[in-house]
Design a protein around this motif. Structure first.
Motif, PDB file in Angstrom:
ATOM      1  N   ILE A 160     -13.412  35.728  52.394  1.00 21.62           N
ATOM      2  CA  ILE A 160     -12.983  35.856  53.799  1.00 21.62           C
ATOM      3  C   ILE A 160     -11.461  35.889  53.831  1.00 21.62           C
ATOM      4  CG2 ILE A 160     -12.999  34.727  56.068  1.00 21.62           C
ATOM      5  CD1 ILE A 160     -15.697  33.472  55.284  1.00 21.62           C
ATOM      6  N   VAL A 161     -10.893  36.847  54.585  1.00 14.93           N
ATOM      7  CA  VAL A 161      -9.426  36.979  54.640  1.00 14.93           C
ATOM      8  C   VAL A 161      -8.928  36.910  56.091  1.00 14.93           C
ATOM      9  CG1 VAL A 161      -9.122  38.291  52.504  1.00 14.93           C
ATOM     10  CG2 VAL A 161      -9.648  39.515  54.618  1.00 14.93           C
ATOM     11  N   PRO A 162      -7.643  36.525  56.262  1.00 14.92           N
ATOM     12  CA  PRO A 162      -7.027  36.525  57.598  1.00 14.92           C
ATOM     13  C   PRO A 162      -6.324  37.849  57.888  1.00 14.92           C
ATOM     14  CG  PRO A 162      -5.552  35.434  56.070  1.00 14.92           C
ATOM     15  CD  PRO A 162      -6.713  35.972  55.254  1.00 14.92           C
ATOM     16  N   TRP A 163      -5.640  37.913  59.015  1.00 16.06           N
ATOM     17  CA  TRP A 163      -5.035  39.162  59.487  1.00 16.06           C
ATOM     18  C   TRP A 163      -3.577  39.320  59.083  1.00 16.06           C
ATOM     19  CZ3 TRP A 163      -0.975  37.183  61.953  1.00 16.06           C
ATOM     20  CH2 TRP A 163      -1.121  35.904  62.517  1.00 16.06           C
ATOM     21  N   ASN A 164      -2.927  38.263  58.620  1.00 18.41           N
ATOM     22  CA  ASN A 164      -1.459  38.343  58.511  1.00 18.41           C
ATOM     23  C   ASN A 164      -0.997  39.198  57.334  1.00 18.41           C
ATOM     24  OD1 ASN A 164      -2.295  36.382  56.673  1.00 18.41           O
ATOM     25  ND2 ASN A 164      -0.341  35.315  56.779  1.00 18.41           N
ATOM     26  N   ALA A 165      -1.740  39.182  56.233  1.00 19.42           N
ATOM     27  CA  ALA A 165      -1.442  40.074  55.105  1.00 19.42           C
ATOM     28  C   ALA A 165      -2.784  40.557  54.564  1.00 19.42           C
ATOM     29  CB  ALA A 165      -0.648  39.335  54.037  1.00 19.42           C
ATOM     30  N   PRO A 166      -3.552  41.274  55.376  1.00 20.15           N
ATOM     31  CA  PRO A 166      -4.953  41.547  55.014  1.00 20.15           C
ATOM     32  C   PRO A 166      -5.111  42.428  53.797  1.00 20.15           C
ATOM     33  CG  PRO A 166      -4.342  42.780  56.982  1.00 20.15           C
ATOM     34  CD  PRO A 166      -3.197  41.858  56.688  1.00 20.15           C
ATOM     35  N   PRO A 230     -27.695  31.540  51.128  1.00 27.01           N
ATOM     36  CA  PRO A 230     -28.062  30.838  49.892  1.00 27.01           C
ATOM     37  C   PRO A 230     -27.812  31.624  48.608  1.00 27.01           C
ATOM     38  CG  PRO A 230     -30.016  31.434  51.163  1.00 27.01           C
ATOM     39  CD  PRO A 230     -28.829  31.738  52.019  1.00 27.01           C
ATOM     40  N   ALA A 231     -27.693  32.946  48.688  1.00 29.26           N
ATOM     41  CA  ALA A 231     -27.495  33.723  47.454  1.00 29.26           C
ATOM     42  C   ALA A 231     -26.022  33.925  47.105  1.00 29.26           C
ATOM     43  CB  ALA A 231     -28.195  35.081  47.576  1.00 29.26           C
ATOM     44  N   VAL A 232     -25.123  33.425  47.923  1.00 29.98           N
ATOM     45  CA  VAL A 232     -23.695  33.545  47.596  1.00 29.98           C
ATOM     46  C   VAL A 232     -23.341  32.434  46.614  1.00 29.98           C
ATOM     47  CG1 VAL A 232     -21.350  33.372  48.524  1.00 29.98           C
ATOM     48  CG2 VAL A 232     -23.093  34.670  49.768  1.00 29.98           C
ATOM     49  N   ALA A 233     -22.781  32.834  45.469  1.00 29.00           N
ATOM     50  CA  ALA A 233     -22.572  31.882  44.369  1.00 29.00           C
ATOM     51  C   ALA A 233     -21.165  31.314  44.335  1.00 29.00           C
ATOM     52  CB  ALA A 233     -22.877  32.567  43.037  1.00 29.00           C
ATOM     53  N   LYS A 234     -20.278  31.887  45.141  1.00 33.65           N
ATOM     54  CA  LYS A 234     -18.875  31.438  45.124  1.00 33.65           C
ATOM     55  C   LYS A 234     -18.241  31.829  46.456  1.00 33.65           C
ATOM     56  CE  LYS A 234     -14.463  31.159  44.039  1.00 33.65           C
ATOM     57  NZ  LYS A 234     -13.622  30.182  43.407  1.00 33.65           N
ATOM     58  N   LEU A 235     -17.446  30.921  47.023  1.00 36.51           N
ATOM     59  CA  LEU A 235     -16.744  31.231  48.269  1.00 36.51           C
ATOM     60  C   LEU A 235     -15.245  31.254  48.007  1.00 36.51           C
ATOM     61  CD1 LEU A 235     -18.769  28.928  50.705  1.00 36.51           C
ATOM     62  CD2 LEU A 235     -18.799  31.431  50.682  1.00 36.51           C
ATOM     63  N   SER A 236     -14.595  32.303  48.453  1.00 31.24           N
ATOM     64  CA  SER A 236     -13.142  32.400  48.320  1.00 31.24           C
ATOM     65  C   SER A 236     -12.576  32.678  49.705  1.00 31.24           C
ATOM     66  CB  SER A 236     -12.784  33.527  47.351  1.00 31.24           C
ATOM     67  OG  SER A 236     -11.394  33.697  47.350  1.00 31.24           O
ATOM     68  N   ARG A 254     -24.370  23.442  49.320  1.00 35.67           N
ATOM     69  CA  ARG A 254     -25.136  24.093  48.244  1.00 35.67           C
ATOM     70  C   ARG A 254     -24.473  23.923  46.883  1.00 35.67           C
ATOM     71  NH1 ARG A 254     -24.922  29.217  48.637  1.00 35.67           N
ATOM     72  NH2 ARG A 254     -23.382  29.396  50.279  1.00 35.67           N
ATOM     73  N   ILE A 255     -23.456  23.078  46.803  1.00 34.63           N
ATOM     74  CA  ILE A 255     -22.684  22.881  45.548  1.00 34.63           C
ATOM     75  C   ILE A 255     -22.214  24.231  44.998  1.00 34.63           C
ATOM     76  CG2 ILE A 255     -22.556  21.607  43.377  1.00 34.63           C
ATOM     77  CD1 ILE A 255     -23.453  19.790  45.595  1.00 34.63           C
ATOM     78  N   VAL A 256     -21.557  24.970  45.862  1.00 33.46           N
ATOM     79  CA  VAL A 256     -21.018  26.277  45.482  1.00 33.46           C
ATOM     80  C   VAL A 256     -19.513  26.123  45.289  1.00 33.46           C
ATOM     81  CG1 VAL A 256     -20.493  28.540  46.453  1.00 33.46           C
ATOM     82  CG2 VAL A 256     -22.790  27.631  46.640  1.00 33.46           C
ATOM     83  N   PRO A 257     -18.936  26.645  44.199  1.00 35.46           N
ATOM     84  CA  PRO A 257     -17.481  26.516  44.043  1.00 35.46           C
ATOM     85  C   PRO A 257     -16.724  27.246  45.154  1.00 35.46           C
ATOM     86  CG  PRO A 257     -18.422  27.922  42.332  1.00 35.46           C
ATOM     87  CD  PRO A 257     -19.578  27.343  43.080  1.00 35.46           C
ATOM     88  N   VAL A 258     -15.616  26.645  45.541  1.00 35.99           N
ATOM     89  CA  VAL A 258     -14.845  27.152  46.674  1.00 35.99           C
ATOM     90  C   VAL A 258     -13.371  27.258  46.279  1.00 35.99           C
ATOM     91  CG1 VAL A 258     -14.098  26.596  49.035  1.00 35.99           C
ATOM     92  CG2 VAL A 258     -16.429  26.070  48.337  1.00 35.99           C
ATOM     93  N   SER A 259     -12.748  28.408  46.555  1.00 35.59           N
ATOM     94  CA  SER A 259     -11.286  28.528  46.432  1.00 35.59           C
ATOM     95  C   SER A 259     -10.724  28.639  47.842  1.00 35.59           C
ATOM     96  CB  SER A 259     -10.873  29.799  45.686  1.00 35.59           C
ATOM     97  OG  SER A 259     -11.414  29.826  44.407  1.00 35.59           O
ATOM     98  N   LEU A 260      -9.656  27.912  48.108  1.00 29.89           N
ATOM     99  CA  LEU A 260      -9.082  27.903  49.452  1.00 29.89           C
ATOM    100  C   LEU A 260      -7.584  28.159  49.376  1.00 29.89           C
ATOM    101  CD1 LEU A 260     -10.796  24.627  50.774  1.00 29.89           C
ATOM    102  CD2 LEU A 260     -11.555  26.968  51.213  1.00 29.89           C
ATOM    103  N   GLU A 261      -7.103  29.148  50.121  1.00 29.78           N
ATOM    104  CA  GLU A 261      -5.659  29.354  50.287  1.00 29.78           C
ATOM    105  C   GLU A 261      -5.376  29.170  51.761  1.00 29.78           C
ATOM    106  OE1 GLU A 261      -4.200  32.896  48.437  1.00 29.78           O
ATOM    107  OE2 GLU A 261      -4.538  32.026  46.469  1.00 29.78           O
ATOM    108  N   LEU A 262      -4.699  28.066  52.112  1.00 30.48           N
ATOM    109  CA  LEU A 262      -4.664  27.643  53.513  1.00 30.48           C
ATOM    110  C   LEU A 262      -3.243  27.643  54.071  1.00 30.48           C
ATOM    111  CD1 LEU A 262      -7.312  24.804  53.052  1.00 30.48           C
ATOM    112  CD2 LEU A 262      -7.687  27.204  53.630  1.00 30.48           C
ATOM    113  N   GLY A 263      -3.021  26.860  55.093  1.00 36.60           N
ATOM    114  CA  GLY A 263      -1.762  26.918  55.827  1.00 36.60           C
ATOM    115  C   GLY A 263      -0.631  26.163  55.156  1.00 36.60           C
ATOM    116  N   GLY A 264       0.529  26.162  55.829  1.00 39.05           N
ATOM    117  CA  GLY A 264       1.693  25.472  55.288  1.00 39.05           C
ATOM    118  C   GLY A 264       2.714  25.157  56.361  1.00 39.05           C
TER     119      GLY A 264
END
Ligand code: NAD
Length: 497
Positions: A160-166, A230-236, A254-264
């Motif tokens: 999933i991506v945001p709009w600022n630098a899509p 349920p079939a998604v194995a990784k969330l970014s 679901r114990i799925v690995p997650v990568s998060l790039e968030l605010g600042g």
């Protein structure tokens, strides 16, 4: 809504309907709904995209699941070669796509969108080059045993991506996820889907059906459906900390690995020996004024030593006053617009809040003009608040607008304490000729990325990402690709039985 039902005028650059990509087909939403994409430069309708929902996400994840085994088993270098060819095919499209980006998210084409589109081509080439680097290791145990590890793809990635630098952020999910053998369902931001869809069109000329699926829609609908599937194995995920928390909760279910790039809410620290023009230019770049401050790495808390405070703020105001705020597709514009009405109002509320603080000095800018050409779109001007306290709301919360808070400091220990007094930890900037002070400060800052005497953007190959509530995981590099998009398997073989 049909085109005929629009009450908002169509843009002079109207592009019509842009479709989603599911299973290699360009498609409308299952329930036939659409989202208007507004051009923030003049509040006209630029085009429409499907309002994807749970049924569309289900079809996309099914397609990605079906495509996975063959894609996983393709030779990694062949996957890389496809991305090299995609990069070549994108080159003649760069100007058109950069322009589309400026029209939909309001970033100025000369200072932002062209560079962002160039980054896409560079990122595809970079990850194409490292496609064969998902290597494992072997352990020298004894001559009878072969003990080795493999790096395998995870399966279907939901991104999933945001709009600022899509464009940039989508490229950083598409390329590393796919060259490592995963398949992908990418959910675009509702405010800026068109340029990424144009890139996806080029990708789809080279990729097998279902390897890349691109969904348009709202976060509460398509986004939630993707993080819950349920079939998604990784969330970014790249976006706000609030939504990142929600994505992590869904991953935890679901114990799925997650990568998060968030605010600042990143600090810039100007030492007494740095009251110079090039530093002022650097802090303007670090504040991401050329993207209207709509950047996760914006150095929006400007700590200036009290001995040079007035002089530095004076130079900053002079330089910012020279910048041209205007139509994002006009070559003369340095800054474009805020992305939409909601963000425009939000930035205005922060400015109004800042103006009311006792002792504040509004050194430049302020509330947006109510009349004149800039009032036609969602334009805010560069705004400088001086004599800000680090505890005020404008200094504590991410404004995501062209608003910088200048905060005086006296003592090195104290400025580091103030800089770190935030739940964010994405970026930091240090400005001084004193190497010892620079490195002491760089090491003391609680941030994933510190720049000394420069305020540039991310570079491919850096392991970029956040500390604290600014995120988890790294994605801009080979190492980030390996950590985010592969999982290790160990194989132990007895050779004499
Ligand atoms: P946002 O979190 O509101 O939205 C980001 C994306 O998430 C959009 O596609 C949106 O539709 C989707 N979304 C919203 N609710 C969702 C839900 N419940 N489930 C799943 N998806 C959902 O952020 P935004 O306003 O679009 O972007 C600005 C934010 O992104 C800022 O906080 C900025 O700092 C951050 N950002 C971070 C980085 C980084 O690299 N760390 C880069 C760019 C932007």
């Amino acid at each position: 809504m049909t085109i005929e039902q629009h009450t908002t005028p169509l843009s002079e650059h109207h592009v019509g309907d842009a479709l989603m990509l599911i299973a290699g087909e360009w498609t409308e939403a299952a329930d036939g709904w659409w989202i208007d994409v507004e051009s923030p430069r003049d509040r006209t309708i630029l085009g429409r995209v499907p309002r994807g929902g749970a049924e569309d996400v289900r079809r996309a994840v099914d397609a990605a699941s079906r495509a996975f085994p063959a894609w996983r088993d393709l030779r990694p270098r062949d996957r890389g070669e496809l991305f090299r060819r995609i990069a070549d095919a994108l080159e003649p499209e760069q100007e058109r796509i950069a322009r589309l980006l400026s029209l939909e998210n309001g970033n100025a084409i000369r200072t932002q969108s062209r560079g962002e589109m160039q980054f896409v081509v560079d990122a595809f080439r970079y990850f194409a080059g490292v496609a064969g680097e998902a290597k494992g290791e072997s352990i020298p145990l004894n001559p009878q045993v072969l003990d080795y590890s493999r790096r395998e793809p995870l399966g279907v990635v939901g991104a999933i991506v945001p709009w600022n630098a899509p464009l940039m952020l989508s490229a950083l999910k598409i390329a590393p996820a796919l060259v490592t053998g995963n398949t992908l369902v990418l959910k675009l931001a509702e405010d800026a889907p068109l340029a990424v869809l144009a890139v996806a069109r080029v990708c789809q000329e080279f990729l097998p059906a279902g390897v890349l699926n691109v969904i348009t829609g709202y976060g509460s609908e398509a986004g939630e459906a993707l993080t819950s599937h349920p079939a998604v194995a990784k969330l970014s995920f790249t976006g706000s900390t609030a939504v990142g928390r929600r994505v992590m909760e869904k991953g935890a279910e679901r114990i799925v690995p997650v990568s998060l790039e968030l605010g600042g809410k990143s600090p810039q620290i100007v030492f007494p020996d740095a009251d110079e023009d090039w530093v002022v230019d650097g802090t303007i770049s670090g504040m991401r004024f050329f993207r209207q401050g709509q950047s996760c790495t914006a150095g929006s808390r400007l700590f200036i030593h009290e001995s040079v405070f007035d002089s530095f703020v004076g130079k900053l105001v002079d330089k910012l006053s020279e910048l041209v705020v205007g139509d994002p597709v006009d070559e003369a514009s340095d800054l474009g617009t805020i992305v939409n009405a909601r963000q425009f109002d939000r930035v205005g509320e922060y400015i109004a809040d800042g103006i009311e603080q006792p002792g504040v000095d509004l050194a430049l800018g302020g509330l947006p003009p109510a009349e004149g050409p800039l009032a036609q779109g969602w334009y805010h001007r560069p705004t400088v608040f001086a004599n800000v306290s680090n505890s005020w709301r404008i200094a504590a919360e991410e404004i995501f607008g062209p608003v910088v808070c200048a905060i005086p400091w006296r003592d090195e220990t104290d400025v580091i304490r103030m800089a770190n007094d935030t739940h964010y930890g994405l970026a930091g900037y240090v400005w001084t000729h004193d190497l010892g002070a620079a490195l002491r400060t760089a090491h003391a800052l609680e941030a994933g990325w510190v720049q000394v005497n420069q305020g540039g953007g991310q570079v491919l190959g850096q392991s970029y990402g956040g500390f604290k509530q600014s995120g988890i995981g790294r994605e801009f590099s080979l190492e980030g690709m390996l950590d985010s998009y592969t999982q290790r398997k160990h194989v132990s073989v007895h050779l004499e039985r």
